[in-house]
Design an enzyme around this catalytic site. Structure first.
Site, PDB file in Angstrom:
ATOM      1  N   ASP A  25      46.556  29.125  41.021  1.00  0.00           N
ATOM      2  CA  ASP A  25      46.867  30.135  40.004  1.00  0.00           C
ATOM      3  C   ASP A  25      46.356  29.710  38.627  1.00  0.00           C
ATOM      4  O   ASP A  25      46.195  28.520  38.347  1.00  0.00           O
ATOM      5  CB  ASP A  25      48.388  30.375  39.968  1.00  0.00           C
ATOM      6  CG  ASP A  25      48.733  31.701  39.312  1.00  0.00           C
ATOM      7  OD1 ASP A  25      47.835  32.546  39.124  1.00  0.00           O
ATOM      8  OD2 ASP A  25      49.926  31.899  38.980  1.00  0.00           O
ATOM      9  N   ASN A  73      46.976  41.378  45.495  1.00  0.00           N
ATOM     10  CA  ASN A  73      45.797  41.295  44.624  1.00  0.00           C
ATOM     11  C   ASN A  73      44.854  42.500  44.796  1.00  0.00           C
ATOM     12  O   ASN A  73      43.983  42.726  43.954  1.00  0.00           O
ATOM     13  CB  ASN A  73      45.023  39.989  44.849  1.00  0.00           C
ATOM     14  CG  ASN A  73      45.732  38.752  44.332  1.00  0.00           C
ATOM     15  OD1 ASN A  73      45.556  37.655  44.861  1.00  0.00           O
ATOM     16  ND2 ASN A  73      46.554  38.895  43.291  1.00  0.00           N
TER      17      ASN A  73
HETATM   18  C1  IPE Z   1      49.168  34.449  43.821  1.00  0.00           C
HETATM   19  O1  IPE Z   1      48.770  34.492  42.481  1.00  0.00           O
HETATM   20  C2  IPE Z   1      48.021  34.821  44.707  1.00  0.00           C
HETATM   21  C3  IPE Z   1      46.934  33.860  44.759  1.00  0.00           C
HETATM   22  C4  IPE Z   1      46.898  32.696  44.178  1.00  0.00           C
HETATM   23  C5  IPE Z   1      45.800  34.250  45.556  1.00  0.00           C
HETATM   24  P1  IPE Z   1      49.028  35.778  41.572  1.00  0.00           P
HETATM   25  O2  IPE Z   1      48.551  35.436  40.232  1.00  0.00           O
HETATM   26  O3  IPE Z   1      48.457  36.976  42.223  1.00  0.00           O
HETATM   27  O4  IPE Z   1      50.619  35.890  41.642  1.00  0.00           O
HETATM   28  P2  IPE Z   1      51.635  36.565  40.607  1.00  0.00           P
HETATM   29  O5  IPE Z   1      51.197  37.983  40.454  1.00  0.00           O
HETATM   30  O6  IPE Z   1      51.552  35.809  39.334  1.00  0.00           O
HETATM   31  O7  IPE Z   1      52.968  36.416  41.252  1.00  0.00           O
HETATM   32  C1  IPE Z   2      44.438  32.895  40.599  1.00  0.00           C
HETATM   33  O1  IPE Z   2      44.213  33.086  39.253  1.00  0.00           O
HETATM   34  C2  IPE Z   2      43.348  33.490  41.457  1.00  0.00           C
HETATM   35  C3  IPE Z   2      43.746  34.705  42.181  1.00  0.00           C
HETATM   36  C4  IPE Z   2      44.951  35.209  42.233  1.00  0.00           C
HETATM   37  C5  IPE Z   2      42.698  35.406  42.900  1.00  0.00           C
HETATM   38  P1  IPE Z   2      44.679  34.402  38.496  1.00  0.00           P
HETATM   39  O2  IPE Z   2      43.574  35.391  38.532  1.00  0.00           O
HETATM   40  O3  IPE Z   2      45.967  34.888  39.069  1.00  0.00           O
HETATM   41  O4  IPE Z   2      44.886  33.863  37.029  1.00  0.00           O
HETATM   42  P2  IPE Z   2      46.051  34.244  36.014  1.00  0.00           P
HETATM   43  O5  IPE Z   2      47.345  34.048  36.732  1.00  0.00           O
HETATM   44  O6  IPE Z   2      45.837  35.665  35.634  1.00  0.00           O
HETATM   45  O7  IPE Z   2      45.881  33.309  34.874  1.00  0.00           O
HETATM   46 MG    MG Z   3      47.908  34.545  38.607  1.00  0.00          MG
END
Ligand code: IPE
Ligand code: IPE
Ligand code: MG
Length: 246
Positions: A25, A73
């Site tokens: 994340d 996602n």
């Molecule tokens: C969880 O991260 C999914 C992945 C790392 C692929 P998100 O960024 O989507 O999760 P939330 O929305 O903060 O819970």
């Molecule tokens: C994790 O990084 C990757 C995926 C969920 C695909 P994020 O895209 O969730 O990054 P933040 O949480 O917005 O910083």
């Molecule tokens: Mg995230």
């Protein structure tokens, strides 16, 4: 629960978990703080994936599951989704040598239905290429949701009941496990989440029942071998009780 205490001068004394899962994340936040577009964070995240896979394989982790794209996602802007899958397709081709050199066996953990044919093609090709590798198993959780995995499993269990192959009273934990996407993967001993968040976000709901949780403050693009070692050290300090009196 088999564990190895690995001593390495560079890394200190590490207790290497048999099975590790990572919620990668903070790619977007990392990019934002560097004044870049979100996609640049995802791009840099690939370097962290390579380091983590290589180091886990080197240390003798048996199974690693990386959360790359959740069912939720799909609600992101289409442009970000397209760019993410573009990166994934590149990864599946460009990292072949890394997977082969480290004897890593790749698995897809998730639903296939919404994945584009060219993504599936590259995914299946990488899975097939690495199928005989005897080293670490690497599960890529793509289009994955823990609730959806349980729903899919329940549907198959119900079908078996209707076909007369299964008695409802015979359904037990082993039945549910057998209907997960990859029942052969050991439950994670350690679950790591980066970017300081402390939630599960629909990841491996059944399998993480007794996982030890490690929250790393750094964003995923900054996660390297030192952060992995710190997670293993943290894991080594835990007392796992599984509900029993130690
Ligand atoms: C969880 O991260 C999914 C992945 C790392 C692929 P998100 O960024 O989507 O999760 P939330 O929305 O903060 O819970
Ligand atoms: C994790 O990084 C990757 C995926 C969920 C695909 P994020 O895209 O969730 O990054 P933040 O949480 O917005 O910083
Ligand atoms: Mg995230």
């Amino acid at each position: 629960m088999k564990e190895r205490a690995v001593s390495r001068s560079a890394a200190g004394d590490l207790v290497v978990p048999r099975s590790v899962a990572v919620i990668m994340d903070g790619n977007g936040r990392w990019a934002k703080s560097a004044g870049l577009e979100r996609i640049r964070g995802h791009e840099r995240g690939i370097d962290a994936v390579r380091t983590t896979v290589t180091e886990c394989a080197r240390l003798g982790v048996e199974a690693l599951v990386l959360y790359a794209f959740s069912e939720e996602n799909w609600q992101r802007p289409q442009r970000e989704i397209d760019l993410l899958f573009g990166l994934l397709k590149r990864f599946l081709v460009e990292e072949r040598d890394t997977l082969m050199q480290n004897r890593v066996r790749l698995l897809h953990v998730g639903r296939r239905q919404r994945l584009a044919p060219d993504v599936l093609e590259r995914l299946d090709a990488a899975v097939a290429l690495t199928a005989n590798n005897a080293g670490m198993r690497l599960g890529l959780a793509i289009a994955y949701g823990g609730r959806q995995e349980l729903v899919d499993g329940v549907q198959r269990i119900a079908a078996a009941v209707r076909a007369g192959r299964l008695e409802p009273a015979a359904i037990d934990e082993a039945t549910v496990r057998a209907h997960l996407y990859h029942p052969e993967l050991p439950d994670p001993d350690l679950l790591i989440r980066t970017a300081g968040e402390q939630r599960i976000s629909n990841f491996l709901l059944w399998q993480t029942s007794y996982a030890e949780f490690h929250a790393c403050a750094k964003c995923w693009p900054e996660f390297g071998a030192a952060e992995l070692h710190e997670a293993f050290r943290d894991y080594g300090r835990r007392t796992r009780k599984f509900g029993k009196v130690p």
